[in-house]
Design an enzyme around this catalytic site. Structure first.
Site, PDB file in Angstrom:
ATOM      1  N   GLU A  47       3.072  -4.772  -9.233  1.00  0.00           N
ATOM      2  CA  GLU A  47       3.863  -4.337  -7.919  1.00  0.00           C
ATOM      3  C   GLU A  47       4.392  -5.888  -7.351  1.00  0.00           C
ATOM      4  O   GLU A  47       3.308  -6.572  -7.314  1.00  0.00           O
ATOM      5  CB  GLU A  47       3.310  -3.695  -7.153  1.00  0.00           C
ATOM      6  CG  GLU A  47       3.889  -3.535  -5.565  1.00  0.00           C
ATOM      7  CD  GLU A  47       2.959  -3.018  -4.483  1.00  0.00           C
ATOM      8  OE1 GLU A  47       1.489  -3.367  -4.597  1.00  0.00           O
ATOM      9  OE2 GLU A  47       3.280  -2.113  -3.723  1.00  0.00           O
ATOM     10  N   ASN A 107      10.476  -1.465  -2.182  1.00  0.00           N
ATOM     11  CA  ASN A 107       9.583  -2.183  -2.973  1.00  0.00           C
ATOM     12  C   ASN A 107       9.689  -1.325  -4.418  1.00  0.00           C
ATOM     13  O   ASN A 107       9.536  -0.231  -4.499  1.00  0.00           O
ATOM     14  CB  ASN A 107       8.032  -1.656  -2.381  1.00  0.00           C
ATOM     15  CG  ASN A 107       6.797  -2.153  -3.177  1.00  0.00           C
ATOM     16  OD1 ASN A 107       7.247  -2.737  -4.269  1.00  0.00           O
ATOM     17  ND2 ASN A 107       5.801  -2.350  -2.352  1.00  0.00           N
ATOM     18  N   LYS A 124       9.531   2.529  -4.310  1.00  0.00           N
ATOM     19  CA  LYS A 124       8.279   3.214  -3.835  1.00  0.00           C
ATOM     20  C   LYS A 124       8.360   4.189  -2.748  1.00  0.00           C
ATOM     21  O   LYS A 124       9.063   4.131  -1.905  1.00  0.00           O
ATOM     22  CB  LYS A 124       7.512   2.009  -3.284  1.00  0.00           C
ATOM     23  CG  LYS A 124       5.973   2.299  -2.910  1.00  0.00           C
ATOM     24  CD  LYS A 124       5.318   1.054  -2.568  1.00  0.00           C
ATOM     25  CE  LYS A 124       3.718   1.377  -2.165  1.00  0.00           C
ATOM     26  NZ  LYS A 124       3.087   0.071  -1.867  1.00  0.00           N
ATOM     27  N   GLU A 143       3.740  -3.275   5.327  1.00  0.00           N
ATOM     28  CA  GLU A 143       4.594  -2.582   4.205  1.00  0.00           C
ATOM     29  C   GLU A 143       5.630  -1.591   4.960  1.00  0.00           C
ATOM     30  O   GLU A 143       6.817  -1.588   4.388  1.00  0.00           O
ATOM     31  CB  GLU A 143       4.098  -1.916   2.844  1.00  0.00           C
ATOM     32  CG  GLU A 143       3.511  -2.970   1.957  1.00  0.00           C
ATOM     33  CD  GLU A 143       3.236  -1.899   0.781  1.00  0.00           C
ATOM     34  OE1 GLU A 143       4.123  -1.250  -0.182  1.00  0.00           O
ATOM     35  OE2 GLU A 143       1.895  -1.852   0.327  1.00  0.00           O
ATOM     36  N   CYS A 169       1.482   1.236  -6.753  1.00  0.00           N
ATOM     37  CA  CYS A 169       0.443   1.140  -5.721  1.00  0.00           C
ATOM     38  C   CYS A 169      -0.002   2.056  -5.123  1.00  0.00           C
ATOM     39  O   CYS A 169      -0.752   3.146  -5.652  1.00  0.00           O
ATOM     40  CB  CYS A 169       0.599  -0.177  -4.860  1.00  0.00           C
ATOM     41  SG  CYS A 169      -1.054  -0.770  -4.200  1.00  0.00           S
ATOM     42  N   ASN A 194      -1.102  -3.948  -5.900  1.00  0.00           N
ATOM     43  CA  ASN A 194      -1.553  -5.107  -4.856  1.00  0.00           C
ATOM     44  C   ASN A 194      -2.584  -4.274  -3.978  1.00  0.00           C
ATOM     45  O   ASN A 194      -2.116  -3.805  -2.756  1.00  0.00           O
ATOM     46  CB  ASN A 194      -0.810  -5.637  -4.002  1.00  0.00           C
ATOM     47  CG  ASN A 194       0.102  -6.847  -5.022  1.00  0.00           C
ATOM     48  OD1 ASN A 194      -0.201  -7.995  -4.818  1.00  0.00           O
ATOM     49  ND2 ASN A 194       1.413  -6.120  -5.400  1.00  0.00           N
TER      50      ASN A 194
HETATM   51  N1  CDT Z   1       0.445  -2.372  -1.903  1.00  0.00           N
HETATM   52  C1  CDT Z   1      -0.253  -1.307  -1.642  1.00  0.00           C
HETATM   53  O1  CDT Z   1       0.242   0.001  -1.707  1.00  0.00           O
HETATM   54  N2  CDT Z   1      -1.609  -1.403  -1.438  1.00  0.00           N
HETATM   55  C2  CDT Z   1      -2.206  -0.088  -0.859  1.00  0.00           C
HETATM   56  C3  CDT Z   1      -3.434  -0.470   0.482  1.00  0.00           C
HETATM   57  C4  CDT Z   1      -3.701   0.616   0.969  1.00  0.00           C
HETATM   58  S1  CDT Z   1      -4.257   0.000   2.657  1.00  0.00           S
HETATM   59  C5  CDT Z   1      -3.024  -0.308   3.588  1.00  0.00           C
HETATM   60  C6  CDT Z   1      -2.962   0.637  -1.935  1.00  0.00           C
HETATM   61  O2  CDT Z   1      -2.991   1.792  -1.758  1.00  0.00           O
HETATM   62  O3  CDT Z   1      -3.669   0.078  -2.831  1.00  0.00           O
END
Ligand code: CDT
Length: 314
Positions: A47, A107, A124, A143, A169, A194
């Site tokens: 991502e 995204n 996303k 985000e 993600c 990420n």
């Molecule tokens: N990038 C992304 O979606 N990261 C989320 C972090 C969640 S906490 C705000 C994840 O689900 O890994």
């Protein structure tokens, strides 16, 4: 067409905020060259693979991070990757921040076939984090300030000799992600992520970051009889530790390959898409065993006072 595909999970280590797009593209191309040596037909990048994870910083103006966004794909900096991949006959998926001509920010992930043809663009669906500056956190996860959720939902596409789906993600934590694609016959789901290891709203989850990552992707693969490739941007990026553990997961839910480190690393496996049928034609034969008429009666009641009819059913 063969149903056996060699897939490369092209994990990235941290990308600093100073790193230019063309420097990052060179890293992507180095992984592509490794994938070529490993005989890969498909390479999966993370991502937001072209930049640092910029939603960790607040800007008062929502457009304050627009320099991290792409307005075309391929664009001036990414065309070298597209050309290199087509020349090698390797397809890929690539996550990036997309700014549309009419001002929407997504995204996004693109899927590109071995001949360079753009197969799909996925935006996303599940946007995590928060909308406004929350200075109590050691770092932000904005985000929800910088990305709109997809207006399109989940699709699947014929590619690489099978049926391919994309997710990004946080999508991987939601069973609906896999089931939406499972119901469309998906055989291979590509997921970039990420994932900061520290979760400020509940730090007791930090120690479970790796477990939750494996749990959701293995369950999604098994319960839908599909291959899943999960690819991280890991390591310490701008002071924030992110989970690595990129992996390739079989329809049995078993991890068949996993990254060893948290930097740039290619993990590959030769996968048989026909293995999906071992599950979709037996224990998860949806046509035979699912009971959709039983699933739609209650809807989303969590956090909502139960209606009288739901109460009666308890
Ligand atoms: N990038 C992304 O979606 N990261 C989320 C972090 C969640 S906490 C705000 C994840 O689900 O890994």
């Amino acid at each position: 067409m063969t149903r056996v595909v060699t897939v490369g999970a092209a994990q990235l280590g941290p990308i600093s905020r100073e790193e230019t797009r063309s420097e990052v593209v060179e890293r992507l191309r180095a992984l592509l060259a490794e994938a070529d040596t490993a005989g890969c037909a498909l390479v999966v990048y993370p991502e937001l693979a072209l930049t640092t994870f910029f939603p960790r910083w607040y800007t008062e103006d929502v457009g304050g991070h627009d320099h991290y966004f792409e307005t075309s794909m391929p664009g001036p900096d990414t065309s070298a990757l597209f050309d290199d991949a087509a020349q090698r006959g390797i397809g890929f998926s690539l996550g990036y921040a997309e700014l549309t001509a009419d001002g929407h920010r997504y995204n996004t992930t693109v899927l590109v076939e071995r001949d360079g043809r753009l197969v799909a663009k996925y935006r996303k669906v599940h946007i995590p984090g928060h909308e406004n500056d929350e200075p109590w956190r050691p770092f932000q996860h904005l985000e929800r300030r910088y990305f709109e959720p997809s207006p399109d939902g989940f699709g699947v596409w014929p590619a690489f000799g099978g049926i391919v789906g994309l997710a990004t993600c946080n999508d991987r934590r939601w069973p609906e992600t896999y089931r939406e694609m499972g119901l469309q016959g998906v055989e291979l789901i590509l997921i970039g992520y990420n994932t900061p290891i520290h979760y400020a709203p509940d730090p007791s989850q930090d120690a479970l970051a790796g477990f939750h990552n494996r749990l959701v992707m293995s369950a999604g693969a098994y319960q839908n009889g599909t291959w899943v490739v999960g690819v991280a941007k890991g390591g310490n990026e701008e002071g924030v530790d992110a989970l690595a553990e990129s992996s390739i997961i079989a329809p049995s839910g078993e991890v068949v390959a996993c990254a060893l480190g948290n930097g740039d690393e290619l993990v590959s496996a030769t996968i048989d898409l026909d293995m999906c049928r071992q599950y979709t034609e037996t224990v998860f034969d949806f046509g035979r065993y699912r009971r959709p008429e039983m699933y739609q009666r209650i809807g989303n009641q969590r956090g909502v006072a139960p209606t009288a009819s739901v109460e009666r059913e308890r």
